[in-house]
Every structure is written in C-alpha cells, then in structure tokens.
Scaffold this motif. Structure first.
Motif, mmCIF file in Angstrom:
data_model
loop_
_atom_site.group_PDB
_atom_site.id
_atom_site.type_symbol
_atom_site.label_atom_id
_atom_site.label_comp_id
_atom_site.label_asym_id
_atom_site.label_seq_id
_atom_site.Cartn_x
_atom_site.Cartn_y
_atom_site.Cartn_z
ATOM 1 N N VAL A 90 0.859 -1.183 0.000
ATOM 2 C CA VAL A 90 0.000 0.000 0.000
ATOM 3 C C VAL A 90 0.894 1.232 0.000
ATOM 4 N N GLU A 91 0.978 1.870 -1.145
ATOM 5 C CA GLU A 91 1.737 3.108 -1.268
ATOM 6 C C GLU A 91 0.744 4.253 -1.106
ATOM 7 N N PRO A 92 1.217 5.438 -0.689
ATOM 8 C CA PRO A 92 0.261 6.517 -0.453
ATOM 9 C C PRO A 92 -0.611 6.809 -1.676
ATOM 10 N N SER A 93 -0.026 6.669 -2.870
ATOM 11 C CA SER A 93 -0.781 7.057 -4.062
ATOM 12 C C SER A 93 -1.566 5.915 -4.683
ATOM 13 N N ARG A 94 -1.243 4.683 -4.309
ATOM 14 C CA ARG A 94 -1.910 3.556 -4.980
ATOM 15 C C ARG A 94 -1.645 2.256 -4.247
ATOM 16 N N VAL A 95 -2.492 1.277 -4.563
ATOM 17 C CA VAL A 95 -2.248 -0.077 -4.060
ATOM 18 C C VAL A 95 -1.401 -0.778 -5.128
ATOM 19 N N PRO A 145 -0.108 -4.093 -6.743
ATOM 20 C CA PRO A 145 -0.322 -5.545 -6.734
ATOM 21 C C PRO A 145 1.024 -6.282 -6.801
ATOM 22 N N TYR A 146 1.366 -7.000 -5.747
ATOM 23 C CA TYR A 146 2.648 -7.717 -5.713
ATOM 24 C C TYR A 146 2.563 -9.083 -6.401
ATOM 25 N N LYS A 147 1.415 -9.741 -6.223
ATOM 26 C CA LYS A 147 1.328 -11.131 -6.684
ATOM 27 C C LYS A 147 1.508 -11.250 -8.211
ATOM 28 N N GLY A 177 4.729 3.154 6.006
ATOM 29 C CA GLY A 177 4.299 4.501 5.652
ATOM 30 C C GLY A 177 5.505 5.276 5.168
ATOM 31 N N LYS A 178 5.310 6.564 4.970
ATOM 32 C CA LYS A 178 6.401 7.419 4.492
ATOM 33 C C LYS A 178 6.623 8.514 5.527
ATOM 34 N N PRO A 179 7.796 9.125 5.504
ATOM 35 C CA PRO A 179 8.043 10.189 6.482
ATOM 36 C C PRO A 179 7.151 11.417 6.273
ATOM 37 N N VAL A 180 6.617 11.554 5.067
ATOM 38 C CA VAL A 180 5.689 12.662 4.795
ATOM 39 C C VAL A 180 4.459 12.122 4.068
ATOM 40 N N PRO A 226 18.838 10.156 5.722
ATOM 41 C CA PRO A 226 18.814 11.613 5.585
ATOM 42 C C PRO A 226 17.707 12.108 4.654
ATOM 43 N N THR A 227 17.436 11.343 3.586
ATOM 44 C CA THR A 227 16.371 11.723 2.648
ATOM 45 C C THR A 227 15.048 11.950 3.370
ATOM 46 N N ALA A 228 14.766 11.083 4.331
ATOM 47 C CA ALA A 228 13.498 11.199 5.052
ATOM 48 C C ALA A 228 13.454 12.543 5.781
ATOM 49 N N LEU A 263 16.313 16.543 -2.764
ATOM 50 C CA LEU A 263 15.518 15.701 -1.878
ATOM 51 C C LEU A 263 16.102 14.295 -1.750
ATOM 52 N N LYS A 264 16.346 13.668 -2.891
ATOM 53 C CA LYS A 264 16.725 12.246 -2.871
ATOM 54 C C LYS A 264 18.229 12.013 -2.819
ATOM 55 N N GLY A 265 19.004 13.076 -2.694
ATOM 56 C CA GLY A 265 20.455 12.908 -2.658
ATOM 57 C C GLY A 265 20.994 12.748 -4.068
ATOM 58 N N VAL A 288 11.856 1.631 -17.437
ATOM 59 C CA VAL A 288 12.646 1.510 -16.206
ATOM 60 C C VAL A 288 11.721 1.208 -15.026
ATOM 61 N N ARG A 289 10.560 1.835 -14.992
ATOM 62 C CA ARG A 289 9.597 1.526 -13.917
ATOM 63 C C ARG A 289 9.199 0.053 -13.968
ATOM 64 N N ALA A 290 8.958 -0.415 -15.201
ATOM 65 C CA ALA A 290 8.467 -1.790 -15.344
ATOM 66 C C ALA A 290 9.566 -2.824 -15.102
HETATM 67 N N1 COA Z 1 6.573 -1.153 -3.013
HETATM 68 C C1 COA Z 1 6.107 -0.668 -4.167
HETATM 69 N N2 COA Z 1 6.423 0.562 -4.647
HETATM 70 C C2 COA Z 1 7.247 1.301 -3.919
HETATM 71 C C3 COA Z 1 7.802 0.857 -2.695
HETATM 72 C C4 COA Z 1 7.423 -0.430 -2.249
HETATM 73 N N3 COA Z 1 7.903 -0.941 -1.124
HETATM 74 N N4 COA Z 1 8.589 1.822 -2.194
HETATM 75 C C5 COA Z 1 8.552 2.843 -3.063
HETATM 76 N N5 COA Z 1 7.738 2.535 -4.111
HETATM 77 C C6 COA Z 1 7.392 3.397 -5.243
HETATM 78 C C7 COA Z 1 6.640 4.625 -4.768
HETATM 79 O O1 COA Z 1 5.257 4.408 -4.711
HETATM 80 C C8 COA Z 1 6.988 5.649 -5.828
HETATM 81 O O2 COA Z 1 6.179 5.399 -6.954
HETATM 82 P P1 COA Z 1 5.626 6.610 -7.874
HETATM 83 O O3 COA Z 1 6.798 7.058 -8.672
HETATM 84 O O4 COA Z 1 4.564 5.943 -8.687
HETATM 85 O O5 COA Z 1 5.095 7.639 -6.947
HETATM 86 C C9 COA Z 1 8.432 5.296 -6.207
HETATM 87 O O6 COA Z 1 8.591 3.918 -5.808
HETATM 88 C C10 COA Z 1 9.482 6.125 -5.518
HETATM 89 O O7 COA Z 1 9.279 5.972 -4.127
HETATM 90 P P2 COA Z 1 10.091 6.684 -2.968
HETATM 91 O O8 COA Z 1 11.551 6.395 -3.099
HETATM 92 O O9 COA Z 1 9.458 6.321 -1.679
HETATM 93 O O10 COA Z 1 9.962 8.195 -3.304
HETATM 94 P P3 COA Z 1 8.805 9.225 -2.981
HETATM 95 O O11 COA Z 1 9.074 10.370 -3.893
HETATM 96 O O12 COA Z 1 7.478 8.589 -3.005
HETATM 97 O O13 COA Z 1 9.116 9.650 -1.462
HETATM 98 C C11 COA Z 1 10.763 9.967 0.284
HETATM 99 C C12 COA Z 1 10.332 10.332 -1.131
HETATM 100 C C13 COA Z 1 12.005 10.755 0.625
HETATM 101 C C14 COA Z 1 9.648 10.313 1.251
HETATM 102 C C15 COA Z 1 11.067 8.463 0.332
HETATM 103 O O14 COA Z 1 12.027 8.163 -0.641
HETATM 104 C C16 COA Z 1 11.570 7.948 1.660
HETATM 105 O O15 COA Z 1 10.822 7.673 2.573
HETATM 106 N N6 COA Z 1 12.868 7.763 1.791
HETATM 107 C C17 COA Z 1 13.503 7.142 2.945
HETATM 108 C C18 COA Z 1 14.250 5.989 2.355
HETATM 109 C C19 COA Z 1 14.726 4.973 3.318
HETATM 110 O O16 COA Z 1 14.231 4.783 4.398
HETATM 111 N N7 COA Z 1 15.732 4.247 2.825
HETATM 112 C C20 COA Z 1 16.268 3.110 3.471
HETATM 113 C C21 COA Z 1 17.730 3.213 3.682
HETATM 114 S S1 COA Z 1 18.120 3.462 5.379
#
Ligand code: COA
Ligand code: AMP
Length: 637
Positions: free
Chosen positions: A173-178, A180-182, A314-317, A341-343, A541-543, A574-576
């Motif tokens: 369960v991602e914030p924007s969508r569910v 499907p892993y299977k 969940g996510k940090p934001v 740090p990204t979080a 944001l992402k380093g 790349v996503r796929a």
């Molecule tokens: N399963 C399926 N999809 C996933 C996933 C998972 N476990 N984790 C991430 N994704 C997907 C996200 O839904 C997102 O998809 P989108 O492009 O369709 O929105 C994409 O992968 C990128 O995700 P994410 O890296 O989480 O980026 P974000 O822009 O959604 O959020 C942060 C940015 C900074 C909030 C996030 O990267 C984060 O929480 N970072 C901390 C990372 C961390 O803990 N790293 C571990 C090392 S200690």
C-alpha cells in the motif's frame, strides 16, 4: 561528552584490532550458544575468514525464545504501525514466537529444510518479519526482495537464490496507490529459469490476489489446526542466515551472504554499545525490511537485544503528514530512532520550521541516527536544531551489515564531538584505511579509496552467494589484504572519517542502492536505442537521481513529439523492469556518448558536468568533441 567515555571507546576499538580473538570472544557471551565455538577467528583459508567456527546456535532462538524463557514473554517485541493500511498491532515476545514457530512449521511441511532458500517479497507487514525469523528457526536461508523492485529484478534474485518457497503478499500500500505484488511475482517466476515449488500468499484486505496451483493462502496454512509449531534447528556458526542482494555496477545483483553467529554477536553488541539501546526499550527504525538497515535494525538487532521494535508501513511525509515520526516517538515511547537523511530532507521540505515537532512530546528520545547516504551538513543542522538531541551519522553498507563508522551513543549523549559531514570514528573491528591508486595509505585529509584491512569483523559478508570468485574480484583484488568499500573519502587529523560518495557507478536514490547497469539494460532493451548511459546526479531531496543519455539506432530520426514519446516509453520501461524506486525522470537523446579509447563510457566526467563541478577529463578520451557537444545538455538541466 566525557573524556573517560572517549578514552574507553578508543581503548575498545584499539583492543578489537590488536586482539580480535579476545575482543569478539568476550562479545560472544552476549548470545546463547548450543555449542560454544572452538575458534573465535578462523584464518586457515585467507582471504576467506570465518568467525566462531565450531559453534552451534540458532538466531531465531536468540531473538525470541530466550527472551520468553528469561522473563520477557509479555513484553512487546514488535509494534506494527501502518498509517497507509490504517492499522496498528502489538505482538509480545510470546505471541511473536508462537507465530514464527507456526510459520516455521508451515515451511517445514512444505519441504523446506536447513540450507534451502526462501524468497520473501513483501511490504512492511508483520508477516515479513515472521517469515524471516521462521526461516532462521529451521536453518533455511531467507532472501528478502524489496517490494519496490519490478519483476525483472525479482526474477534475477529468484534465479540466483533458487528458492524452494516464495512468501509474498497480495499487495503493497503506497500513499498514491495499491501496488499488486502477486502479479509481479507471477511474472518474475515466468521469467526465471528456476521455479519455486510453492508460494505462500498473504491476502491483504486492500486487494485479493488470484491464487494458482502452486499458491497457498497464508491464513489457511497458519491456522493452528493446520500446522504444528517447528522446533529450533541448531546450525553451525557459519551457516548462512540470509542472502541479501545488492546493486553493483553491472545488472547482475550481488548476493551478500550473512553468517549466523558473527552477525548475531555483532548486532547484539552494536545495539547497546553503539546505538545505546537497552533491553526493554523501544526503538524505531524507519527503513524497509527489503534493505540491509531493515534486516539489521528493524528485525535482528532490536530483537536480539530484547528491545521493542517498530515496523512502520508509511512514508516520512504524506502519511498523513510530516509529523508521523514524531507521533510514533511520542505514542510508543521511542528512546532512539533511525532513518535515512532523505526522510529528514522530505520532512524539512514540508515543515521547514519544524512546527509539527512541537505538537508532540519527544522527551524519551535520546538520539536520531541517520544512514544510507551522505548526511549533508544542512540536514544535520536542521534536525539537530529542531529535535534538540544528538543527530548521529553512521556509515555502512549491505556488505558490512552494521556500521563501519559511528559516534557511539553513551548515557551522556554522543561520545565524541559531532563534526557535520562525518560519521565520526571507525567502529570496533574495522581497520579503516584510505589508500591511493597504488594502494599506499594517504596522509590525513587527503582523499582516496576507503578500504578496510582484512579480516573484517564478525557480521560482515564472508563471501557472495555461491560465488567466491566474484567476492574476491569485486572486493579483495584491487588492494591485497584490503576490502575495497567502493566509497571515496578521507580521514582527518582527529581520525574522523568523511565519506564523499561512490567511486564506482553505483547509484544511491533516496537511500536506495541501485545499479546503473540495471537501468541501462532496461533502456537498451528499447528497439530504438543503440547505446545509453545512466549517471547519478545530485538532487536536493533524494540525494541522487538517475539521469539517462540515449543514442538512437542509425536511421531513426525523431521530431519533438517523437522524442517526447520515446522519453516517456523509456521512463516507463525503467519503472516496469527495475521498479518505480529508480525514479528516472530525465532522459536526453544525444548524438554520441563520450568514451575512452578502450570504449569505457565517461560516466564520472558526465556526472561532474551535470552537477556543475569541474570535470576531470581523462587523457585517454577518444573524441573530445563528443564531450564538448554534451556539455550544454548536461549543464543545462
Ligand atoms: N513497493 C512498491 N512501490 C514502492 C515501494 C514499495 N515498497 N517503495 C517505493 N515505491 C514506489 C513509490 O510508490 C513511488 O512510486 P511513484 O513514482 O509511482 O510515486 C516510487 O517507488 C518512488 O518511491 P520513494 O523512493 O518512496 O519516493 P517518494 O518520492 O514517493 O518519497 C521519500 C520520497 C524521501 C519520502 C522516500 O524516498 C523515503 O521515505 N525515503 C527514505 C528511504 C529509506 O528509508 N531508505 C532506506 C535506507 S536506510
Ligand atoms: P547500502 O548497501 O544500500 O546500504 O548502500 C551503501 C552505500 O550507501 C555506501 O557504500 C555509501 O555509498 C552510502 N552510504 C551509506 N551510509 C552512508 C553515510 N553515513 N555517509 C555516506 N554514505 C553512506
């Protein structure tokens, strides 16, 4: 900061290097053995060093049973906190043990025996932890694959690990969508030459997966009438506990092997001596079980220490806001927290003045640890100022399993003065040396390749999964007697380590380690692409984020609309193939790629140009005009 504590710690580290046998022999007393080791350090087959040979133990027993036996049965072991699924649950040590023993029974009944592999492809749900510990209980080797990886990456891991069973969830369960892993697992199995015999599927309420012939429903097989709990299987100290795949430069991931005893001892030692967490205390590690930080500090270390660990889905934001970490710290009484740090950068972006921090009582919190990528001084300052506790950088890798450098947290806070930009001093057991190209140590303050003198301490990788040769060629062959970390940096006059970034082409996107090779393979599979290169460029944001440069096959001419279409297709590929976590957004179509005369693409030079740094152009460049033509494209993003 007491000078006594500093001296004590320096002595500890000095002793660990001068007499590793005495040091780790004593630390071995922190865990329970079925048979004590006959040798602390086995050096009979260098460069393959082994720890605690002759010993027998069980890591699951050490993480669960022994706490139940010693009075922690009713203490909470695991708190599941999922704002995305809208659920919370608490498991005592006794409850967790019951579930783990039952799932170990399920695996046993499916024919999984000691040494068999089990791939776990799951989001941050308690069942992921249960499956990991269940494997450990019966001596099976787990290999957790991060849920954000797409079928091709999962397939590569299934093929290499050759699991008898795969455990997965119907969805993440991602914030924007569910997500499907299977279906992704099904596609991965389709692509893989190795086929597992069974898949155990956890059906989540957000999405029910269709089950096929080899699939079993987690809830059904776990019913107490359906399974008898499995007893602990004693394993050799060197028996692999897990294989965790990590990215190198090529598309083929490296299977990092983790032994049982060395890991258990090192992690147990680290929890109190580095992170300052005592048995019975609550700890929050905001990573994912798919990464090494999750393996070590969500699952194994806190449980080995008899602490309470939080599994945060969940996510940090955005889940629901930038105060979610602070809410959990207050609600669960967290004494120390750990994230990337990204979080913190994401939180800072949403709540620059840290107003949400003020909404919660963070009194129990003693420190925030950050790792996974370089901790930039701005982020460190912001967190320090707003949290009012030591913010502690620590440097390590999937390969090492626990920190190479850290500022240990003592009862009075950080043991040493914090210098922003440095993870402080090498940890016990790590002989950190910075070497020049010839393998000579460089003077303090001079940058070079950060290396670790062999033998590495317990808990670090003994080899790569079924590939001793690649272990040696990847890590040990550059400088004899040293492990090459792949990171560049320097050590200052006070012995502080500074890690400046990878010296190879490994990407680090939001603390996620990715290989340029995997992304390039995905791009190169597009019918219009003749050649391509991926570089990691700085991102606030992402380093780092990846950026792709592609050269079209001869004869393909595209107008603006055609280029846009191609770019979208490449991003989608790349996503796929690799997964959404790769976060590739920028693709440029170029005429040619700059190379050396031997054909090596100048990724580092391009990266420097893209980051607005002075570019180091090697004298072996084949055609300077190619680079000149690219400069405009790279600098003007
Ligand atoms: N399963 C399926 N999809 C996933 C996933 C998972 N476990 N984790 C991430 N994704 C997907 C996200 O839904 C997102 O998809 P989108 O492009 O369709 O929105 C994409 O992968 C990128 O995700 P994410 O890296 O989480 O980026 P974000 O822009 O959604 O959020 C942060 C940015 C900074 C909030 C996030 O990267 C984060 O929480 N970072 C901390 C990372 C961390 O803990 N790293 C571990 C090392 S200690
Ligand atoms: P991983 O194997 O996914 O943990 O990634 C390891 C890599 O992340 C290291 O080789 C570093 O490049 C980077 N890294 C991790 N922690 C730090 C840190 N504290 N400072 C700088 N880089 C780090």
């Amino acid at each position: 900061m007491s000078t006594d504590a500093q001296e004590n710690y320096r002595d500890t580290v000095a002793q660990s290097l001068a007499d590793p046998r005495a040091f780790w022999g004593e630390a071995a007393g922190l865990i329970d053995w079925i048979t004590p080791p006959t040798q602390v350090l086995d050096e009979t087959n260098p460069p393959f060093y082994r720890w605690f040979t002759g010993g027998r133990l069980n890591v699951c027993y050490n993480a669960l049973d022994r706490h139940v036996v010693h009075g922690r049965a009713d203490q909470v072991a695991l708190i599941y906190d999922s704002p995305v699924a809208g659920s919370k649950a608490r498991y005592t040590y006794a409850q967790l043990l019951d579930l783990v023993a039952r799932f170990a029974g399920v695996l046993r009944d499916l024919g999984v025996t000691q040494g068999d592999r089990v791939v776990i492809y799951m989001p941050m749900v308690p069942e992921a932890v249960i499956a990991m510990l269940a494997c450990a209980r019966i001596g099976a080797v787990h290999s957790v694959v991060f849920g954000g990886f797409a079928p091709a990456e999962l397939a590569a891991r299934i093929e290499d690990a050759a699991p008898r069973v795969v455990v997965c969830a119907s969805c993440g369960v991602e914030p924007s969508r569910v997500v499907p892993y299977k279906p992704m697992l099904d596609e991965a199995i389709e692509r893989s030459a190795h086929k597992p015999e069974h898949c155990v599927v956890l059906q989540r309420e957000q999405l029910t997966a269709e089950l096929g012939e080899r699939d079993l429903d987690w809830k059904q097989v776990m019913h107490p009438d359906a399974v008898a709990p499995a007893e602990v299987v004693p394993v050799e100290a060197t028996h692999p506990l897990y294989v965790l795949y990590t990215s190198g430069t090529t598309g083929k991931p490296k299977g990092i092997v983790r032994d049982s005893a060395g890991y258990a001892v090192a992690l147990r030692w680290s929890m109190t001596n580095l992170y300052g967490v005592q048995p019975g205390e609550t700890w929050l590690c905001g990573s994912d079980v798919g990464w090494v930080v999750g393996h070590s500090y969500i699952v194994y270390a806190p449980l080995l220490a008899g602490a309470t660990t939080i599994l945060f889905e969940g996510k940090p934001v955005g889940t629901p806001d930038a105060g979610v970490y602070w809410r959990m710290i207050q609600e669960h009484g967290v004494v120390a927290a750990f994230t990337a740090p990204t979080a913190i950068r994401a939180i800072k972006k949403q709540d620059p003045r840290g107003e949400l921090i003020g909404d919660y009582d963070l009194a129990p919190l003693r420190a925030l640890f950050l790792a996974g990528e370089r901790l930039d001084p701005d982020t460190w300052r912001w967190a320090t100022e707003h949290l009012g506790v030591p913010v502690i950088d620590n440097w390590w890798q999937t390969e090492t399993g626990w920190p190479i450098a850290i500022n240990p947290l003592g009862p009075d806070g950080a043991t040493f003065e914090i210098k922003p930009g440095s993870p402080t001093l090498p940890t016990a057991g790590y002989d950190v040396q910075v070497l020049d190209e010839k393998g000579e140590p460089v003077p303090a303050g001079t940058e070079g390749a950060i290396c670790l003198r062999l033998p590495l301490p317990p808990g670090t990788l003994p080899t790569l999964w079924q590939d001793d040769e690649r272990y040696v060629s990847s890590y040990l062959s550059t400088f004899e007697g040293y492990y090459l970390s792949g990171d560049g940096g320097f050590v200052d006059e006070d012995g502080y380590v500074y890690v400046m970034g990878r010296t190879d082409d490994v990407l680090n996107v939001a603390g996620h380690r990715l290989s340029t090779g995997s992304l390039e393979e995905a791009l190169a599979g597009h019918p219009s692409v003749a050649e391509c290169a991926v570089i990691g460029v700085s991102d606030a944001l992402k380093g780092q984020v990846p950026r792709a440069l592609v050269v079209l096959k001869a004869g393909i001419e595209l107008d603006d609309a055609g280029r846009e279409q191609l770019q979208a297709e490449l991003v989608q590929r790349v996503r796929a193939e690799v997964g959404a976590v790769a976060a590739l957004r920028q693709v440029d179509v170029v005429d040619a790629l700059p190379k050396t005369r031997s054909g090596k693409i100048l990724r580092k030079t391009m990266r420097q140009l893209a980051d607005g740094q002075e570019a180091m152009v090697p004298s072996t460049i084949e055609d300077r005009s190619v680079l000149d033509a690219l400069e405009q494209v790279l600098r003007g993003r």
